[in-house]
Design an enzyme around this catalytic site. Structure first.
Site, PDB file in Angstrom:
ATOM      1  CB  THR A  91      -0.875   0.010   1.270  1.00  0.00           C
ATOM      2  OG1 THR A  91      -1.710  -1.138   1.241  1.00  0.00           O
ATOM      3  CG2 THR A  91      -1.750   1.260   1.340  1.00  0.00           C
ATOM      4  N   GLY A  92       0.407   2.279  -0.702  1.00  0.00           N
ATOM      5  CA  GLY A  92       1.122   3.559  -0.654  1.00  0.00           C
ATOM      6  C   GLY A  92       1.383   4.115  -2.045  1.00  0.00           C
TER       7      GLY A  92
ATOM      8  CB  THR B 285       6.429   3.463  -3.487  1.00  0.00           C
ATOM      9  OG1 THR B 285       6.817   4.591  -2.700  1.00  0.00           O
ATOM     10  CG2 THR B 285       7.607   3.009  -4.329  1.00  0.00           C
TER      11      THR B 285
ATOM     12  CG  ASP C 158       4.101  -2.508   1.304  1.00  0.00           C
ATOM     13  OD1 ASP C 158       3.853  -1.426   0.752  1.00  0.00           O
ATOM     14  OD2 ASP C 158       3.564  -2.854   2.385  1.00  0.00           O
TER      15      ASP C 158
ATOM     16  CG  ASP D 189       6.274   4.949   6.448  1.00  0.00           C
ATOM     17  OD1 ASP D 189       5.857   5.665   5.518  1.00  0.00           O
ATOM     18  OD2 ASP D 189       5.546   4.115   7.025  1.00  0.00           O
TER      19      ASP D 189
ATOM     20  CE  LYS E  84       5.235  -2.211   4.958  1.00  0.00           C
ATOM     21  NZ  LYS E  84       4.875  -1.039   4.116  1.00  0.00           N
ATOM     22  N   GLY E  85       3.588   1.718   7.875  1.00  0.00           N
ATOM     23  CA  GLY E  85       2.302   2.096   8.453  1.00  0.00           C
ATOM     24  C   GLY E  85       1.996   3.564   8.357  1.00  0.00           C
ATOM     25  N   GLY E  86       2.864   4.308   7.652  1.00  0.00           N
ATOM     26  CA  GLY E  86       2.567   5.719   7.436  1.00  0.00           C
ATOM     27  C   GLY E  86       1.215   5.911   6.758  1.00  0.00           C
TER      28      GLY E  86
ATOM     29  CD  GLU F 194       1.518  -1.659   4.710  1.00  0.00           C
ATOM     30  OE1 GLU F 194       1.276  -0.821   3.834  1.00  0.00           O
ATOM     31  OE2 GLU F 194       2.186  -1.405   5.731  1.00  0.00           O
TER      32      GLU F 194
HETATM   33  C1  5RP Z   1       1.515   2.166   4.242  1.00  0.00           C
HETATM   34  C2  5RP Z   1       2.976   1.948   4.242  1.00  0.00           C
HETATM   35  C3  5RP Z   1       3.740   2.476   3.067  1.00  0.00           C
HETATM   36  O1  5RP Z   1       4.487   1.437   2.530  1.00  0.00           O
HETATM   37  C4  5RP Z   1       4.651   3.557   3.536  1.00  0.00           C
HETATM   38  O2  5RP Z   1       3.893   4.529   4.231  1.00  0.00           O
HETATM   39  C5  5RP Z   1       5.369   4.214   2.356  1.00  0.00           C
HETATM   40  O3  5RP Z   1       4.459   4.947   1.606  1.00  0.00           O
HETATM   41  P1  5RP Z   1       4.843   5.706   0.273  1.00  0.00           P
HETATM   42  O4  5RP Z   1       5.168   4.668  -0.743  1.00  0.00           O
HETATM   43  O5  5RP Z   1       3.603   6.494  -0.057  1.00  0.00           O
HETATM   44  O6  5RP Z   1       6.023   6.602   0.565  1.00  0.00           O
HETATM   45  O7  5RP Z   1       3.550   1.377   5.120  1.00  0.00           O
HETATM   46  O8  5RP Z   1       0.921   1.713   5.432  1.00  0.00           O
END
Ligand code: 5RP
Length: 229
Positions: A28-29, A31, A81, A84, A94-96, A103
């Site tokens: 998720t996210g 990226t 995945d 952060d 992770k978990g931002g 996940e």
């Molecule tokens: C979501 C996450 C994401 O992998 C993490 O926040 C990175 O996000 P991004 O790819 O938008 O920088 O752990 O819960």
């Protein structure tokens, strides 16, 4: 290159880790959104995906990629995945985006975790990014006190409820020098659903987007103990 262009670069590069005919674990996210968009280009060559959030599931379906329930699969060859933060051993925060529990569930099904991230995510010591902790609501105050006792400043994530219906506490100011020990400790507090340290489920490979292109980091098996003491 912008940060988003670096994310797109590694999202595309991750296709090399998708075995033909496989069911792919998808994170998720922002990226991962690039990865999903790239995956759409080879969708005839995969059997489907198991996703770690409603958002990613929707994006996969919008591209015509079959989304399987995690209970329908026993094993995934790969989970792709973002992160952060990622340290020199492949341990991550992770978990931002708030999807940490699903996940970790999908990562647990996978033979290897391939992290895709722009270079800003690579750190020496985890903790500059606030550590997300998903909790059962009635445990929020007690888990907050426990995190404060570790030295954190705790901020409940405002207006947020996870896909599992739970709140998230963001723990600021921790310096996580032993990620596995802290993951094991916080995991066993009553009412914690998931802590956003991924040490037991750390990355084996990280595709890092840099100005020079994609840098591939390999993390040795055994560099971190696999289990809690
Ligand atoms: C979501 C996450 C994401 O992998 C993490 O926040 C990175 O996000 P991004 O790819 O938008 O920088 O752990 O819960």
């Amino acid at each position: 290159m912008t940060q988003d262009q670096l994310k797109a670069l590694v999202g595309q590069a991750a296709l090399a880790y998708v075995p033909p005919g496989s069911v792919v674990g998808v994170g998720t996210g922002s990226t991962v959104n690039h990865f999903i968009d790239a995956l759409a280009g080879i969708k005839e060559r995969i059997a489907g995906a198991v996703s770690s959030s409603e958002r990613s599931s929707q994006r996969l379906r919008d591209h015509g990629i079959a989304v399987l329930d995690s209970n329908q699969v026993q094993r995934l060859p790969v989970y792709i995945d973002g992160a952060d933060e990622i340290d020199g051993q492949g341990c991550m925060i992770k978990g931002g985006g708030g999807a940490l529990t699903r996940e970790k569930i999908v990562a647990d099904l996978a033979e290897q975790f391939v992290c895709i991230a722009d270079a800003s995510k690579r750190v020496e010591v985890l903790g500059t990014f606030p550590l997300p902790v998903e909790v059962i609501p009635m445990a929020a105050a007690q888990v907050t006190r426990r995190l404060q006792a570790l030295g954190a400043r705790v901020v409940p994530r405002a207006g947020f409820v996870s896909d599992n219906g739970c709140p998230i506490l963001d723990a600021h100011g921790l310096s996580i020098r032993d990620p596995l020990a802290m993951e094991c400790e916080i995991n066993q507090w009553p009412g914690v659903v998931t802590v956003g340290i991924f040490a037991r489920h750390r990355a084996r490979v990280c595709l890092l987007g840099t100005e020079q292109g994609v840098q591939t980091l390999h993390f040795a098996a055994g560099a971190v103990r696999a289990q809690c003491a």
